[in-house]
Design a protein around this motif. Structure first.
Motif, PDB file in Angstrom:
ATOM      1  N   ASP A   1       0.852  -1.184   0.000  1.00  0.00           N
ATOM      2  CA  ASP A   1       0.000   0.000   0.000  1.00  0.00           C
ATOM      3  C   ASP A   1       0.889   1.236   0.000  1.00  0.00           C
ATOM      4  O   ASP A   1       2.117   1.138  -0.025  1.00  0.00           O
ATOM      5  N   ARG A   2       0.258   2.403   0.067  1.00  0.00           N
ATOM      6  CA  ARG A   2       1.047   3.613  -0.081  1.00  0.00           C
ATOM      7  C   ARG A   2       1.923   3.921   1.129  1.00  0.00           C
ATOM      8  O   ARG A   2       2.770   4.811   1.088  1.00  0.00           O
ATOM      9  N   TRP A   3       1.694   3.191   2.251  1.00  0.00           N
ATOM     10  CA  TRP A   3       2.561   3.335   3.421  1.00  0.00           C
ATOM     11  C   TRP A   3       3.691   2.299   3.454  1.00  0.00           C
ATOM     12  O   TRP A   3       4.439   2.226   4.404  1.00  0.00           O
ATOM     13  N   GLY A   4       3.766   1.465   2.402  1.00  0.00           N
ATOM     14  CA  GLY A   4       4.833   0.479   2.303  1.00  0.00           C
ATOM     15  C   GLY A   4       4.560  -0.828   2.993  1.00  0.00           C
ATOM     16  O   GLY A   4       5.474  -1.640   3.177  1.00  0.00           O
TER      17      GLY A   4
ATOM     18  N   TYR B   1      -1.714   0.953  -5.591  1.00  0.00           N
ATOM     19  CA  TYR B   1      -0.869  -0.029  -4.894  1.00  0.00           C
ATOM     20  C   TYR B   1       0.377  -0.295  -5.749  1.00  0.00           C
ATOM     21  O   TYR B   1       0.326  -0.211  -6.983  1.00  0.00           O
TER      22      TYR B   1
END
Length: 709
Positions: free
Chosen positions: A648-651, A680
């Motif tokens: 996801d965009r937070w890794g 993603y």
């Protein structure tokens, strides 16, 4: 140092320039097929040249049309190149390396049938190192030869000829830009002058006989950068005197290089024939040249000759009279030593006869004695003449009035002639060998006539081989050969005729078909490769092809394995099915009806790049409507596995798998909760079945997840 100026004269009144840019032989003549497709690269002006390639073997010659050069003072100018000697057959570009495989320039006043007179010779073996790599000859170079006065007539032809070659796939050469033009009798006011600088000859060569050796001496070479000397020997004088800028010792003189020294200050040489001693019965003549590190040679010295005293037995005949494995016979004859001092070395006398199965003196065995100086013949019996070659030596003994004989001298060894036959397709190749002290001029070849029950002469060879053609495979033919020669000195019986044993062989097809040319196309949908190749019957006239063998290797550096055979010579295609990847290398071998296999075809390798590679989409909609509900790759081929991680965009990793189909349904793999819409990111290692093996290819990118689309 010697200089000669060559004047390039624009006042020539003869327009006799020929190139081969139109790929037409006319008005020249050739005795064999010639090539105009520049098979061995470009010449220096990039134009078409004439080439003698693998279509033919020696003799190969090119002759000019009849030319009127009676006005005198003409020059022959041309470009010539030998191929570099590789020793690898099968191409049009394998060059000469032996001293008898070079090119003669000759003239004739009597038309194409001659007689022909030699003007110059280019020897491919004249090099400080290995022959066949003389730099000036294996590159295109320009040559100029002045037509001698004896060639000036209203009906003169010139020809370039190669008398000897190893075979059709060997000793290739070519010509271009041939010009025959008149040099003006007076030097024009303005002329281009080319100066050739050559090294002068070593001077004052002398030769002195000492037993069975020759002691040579000469003056030191004037050019101090010479590396050493080359010593040449010949049986009998040649009368050769270098002309103009001629350097080295041309092979047409009959001289052979016997030694090379590496010290310019060492001006003596002892010729003991490599420790064997010089055979009596010949006059031995010598020439000396200085050689240089760049491959050049000086002009040849004066000719110096010696005659060894006739004080030893001189063998004249070793002739097979009966061929048998156990009851063979050989006639041995020798010459009485006329210069033997019987007052100093008194009788009684005898000849001791020795025999060996090889040439080395350590293995000779005593077999008999002849008493008296006049008994000079011996018939050797109970021999295996069908399977062995025999060598003989005669020792001269004297007793000085006692019962004990003392050794005085030995003859030079001489062997019988031994014939070997190599079966070929509808022909037989005869090769014979001998080691004798006299000069063999020619050999008569005999074949047994089954009707008359006698041996008939079928040809004469000036080498040590003969090819008998037009034969029937499987039928046995019997042969013998007779060498004819002489010593160079008078006083010996001549000609010297000696027979080989009789031997038989049957021709058979041992010649493989020519290699085929292969192409391969890929069928990605069926995971198959389609092979097509040429038919040897069409490409090179091999009409007895029986079928083909298909070889495959899954990798470029892998071992080729036979995967299939085809029994129909006209079936020149094959579909390779049942493989997990189209990647691989192929070769095809043609096999004739006698089981002879051609060389591998060209090897063709294909890889998966011609097919659909593994790719991922950039959007999917996991909303349960049955359309695009899963994140899956586009159609792909030849993937063993993958390793994908989706973030996801937070890794944080929300999904991972090794399944090439992925099948991500948009849920967090850890919580089984639907992931929110958005972008993603992924890292995907793809393991593909390639020609080089299983190789990893990494994909990185992003995918949009939508639910309300």
């Amino acid at each position: 140092m010697i200089f000669r100026a060559e004047l390039e004269d624009s006042l020539s009144n003869c327009n006799c320039t020929y190139n081969f840019n139109n790929s037409i032989l006319t008005p020249f003549y050739a005795n064999v097929n010639v090539m105009f497709n520049n098979p061995c690269g470009n010449n220096w002006d990039g134009s078409t040249y004439l080439w003698f390639g693998s279509d033919t073997t020696a003799p190969r010659w090119l002759a000019t049309p009849s030319l009127d050069i009676s006005a005198g003072n003409f020059m022959v100018v041309f470009d010539m190149r030998f191929s570099d000697h590789t020793g690898n057959p099968g191409t049009d570009c394998e060059g000469p390396d032996e001293p008898d495989e070079g090119i003669y320039l000759q003239y004739s006043l009597g038309g194409l049938n001659g007689p022909w007179t030699t003007m110059a010779y280019w020897d491919p073996s004249l090099s400080p190192g290995e022959g066949g790599h003389v730099q000036n000859l294996i590159e295109w170079n320009n040559y100029s030869v002045v037509a001698p006065d004896a060639s000036l007539s209203a009906n003169t032809r010139f020809r370039w000829i190669q008398f000897e070659a190893t075979g059709r796939y060997y000793d290739h050469w070519g010509l271009d830009n041939i010009t025959i033009y008149k040099i003006s009798d007076k030097t024009p006011a303005e002329a281009e002058t080319n100066i050739t600088v050559i090294a002068p000859a070593p001077e004052n060569l002398t030769a002195v006989a000492a037993g069975n050796t020759a002691l040579l001496h000469w003056n030191k070479e004037y050019c101090t950068d010479a590396a050493g000397y080359k010593i040449y020997r010949k049986a009998g004088p040649s009368g050769y005197i270098p002309s103009g800028c001629e350097t080295g010792v041309p092979s047409w003189t009959g001289y052979s290089l016997i030694a090379t020294t590496n010290d310019i200050n060492d001006t003596t040489f002892t010729d003991n024939n490599q420790g064997l001693g010089l055979p009596h019965g010949n006059e031995y003549c010598y020439l000396i040249t200085a050689w240089f590190l760049n491959g050049a040679e000086s002009q040849a010295s004066n000719e110096a000759c010696i005659v060894l005293p006739d004080d030893v037995p001189v063998i004249t005949h070793v002739s097979v009279t009966t061929t048998s494995a156990s009851a063979g016979t050989i006639f041995v004859d020798w010459s009485k030593p006329d210069d033997f001092d019987t007052l100093t070395y008194t009788g009684p006398f005898r000849y001791d006869i020795y025999r060996s199965l090889d040439f080395t003196g350590g293995t000779y065995s005593f077999i008999a004695s002849n008493f008296g100086l006049n008994d000079t013949t011996f018939n050797d019996a109970a021999l295996n003449t069908s399977g062995e070659q025999y060598f003989y030596r005669i020792d001269l003994m004297y007793a000085a009035g006692t019962a004990t004989y003392n050794f005085f001298s030995s003859s030079y060894q001489a062997s019988s002639v031994y014939l070997n036959i190599t079966p070929l397709d509808k022909k037989l190749l005869l090769n014979w060998n001998y080691n004798v002290p006299w000069n063999v001029d020619r050999t008569v070849v005999y074949r047994y006539n089954e009707l008359t029950l006698t041996f008939d002469s079928i040809g004469i060879s000036y080498s040590n081989q003969f090819l008998d053609t037009g034969l029937v495979n499987g039928h046995s033919y019997c042969y013998k050969v007779e060498t004819i020669g002489s010593y160079s000195l008078p006083g010996f019986v001549a000609p010297l005729r000696n027979f080989s044993q009789e031997t038989c062989a049957a021709p058979k097809d041992v010649e493989p078909p020519c290699a085929v040319n292969l192409t391969v196309s890929v069928n990605c949908d069926d995971v198959a490769n389609y092979l097509i190749w040429t038919n040897p019957a069409t490409t090179c006239g091999d009409g007895d092809v029986g079928g083909y063998e298909i070889y495959f290797s899954p990798m470029t550096d892998g071992e080729f394995v036979l995967i299939d055979t085809i029994a129909d010579p006209n079936d020149t295609s094959y579909m390779h099915l049942g493989v997990s990847s189209v990647a691989g290398c192929y070769a095809v071998v043609a096999v004739d009806t006698s089981g002879n296999s051609s060389d591998f075809s060209n090897i063709v390798c294909v890889d998966i790049d011609e097919c659909d590679l593994y790719q991922l989409p950039n959007v999917f909609t996991p909303n349960g409507d049955g359309y695009n509900d899963f994140f899956i790759p586009f159609p792909y081929d030849f993937v063993e596995k993958i390793n994908i991680k989706i973030f996801d965009r937070w890794g944080l990793i929300v999904f991972k798998t090794e399944d090439p189909d992925i099948l991500w349904d948009g849920k967090n793999q850890n919580t089984n909760i639907d992931c929110s819409e958005g972008v993603y990111y992924y890292i995907c290692d793809v393991y593909e079945k390639r020609l080089s093996g299983i190789r990893k290819r990494t994909l990185t990118g992003s995918v949009h997840l939508y639910r309300n689309q």
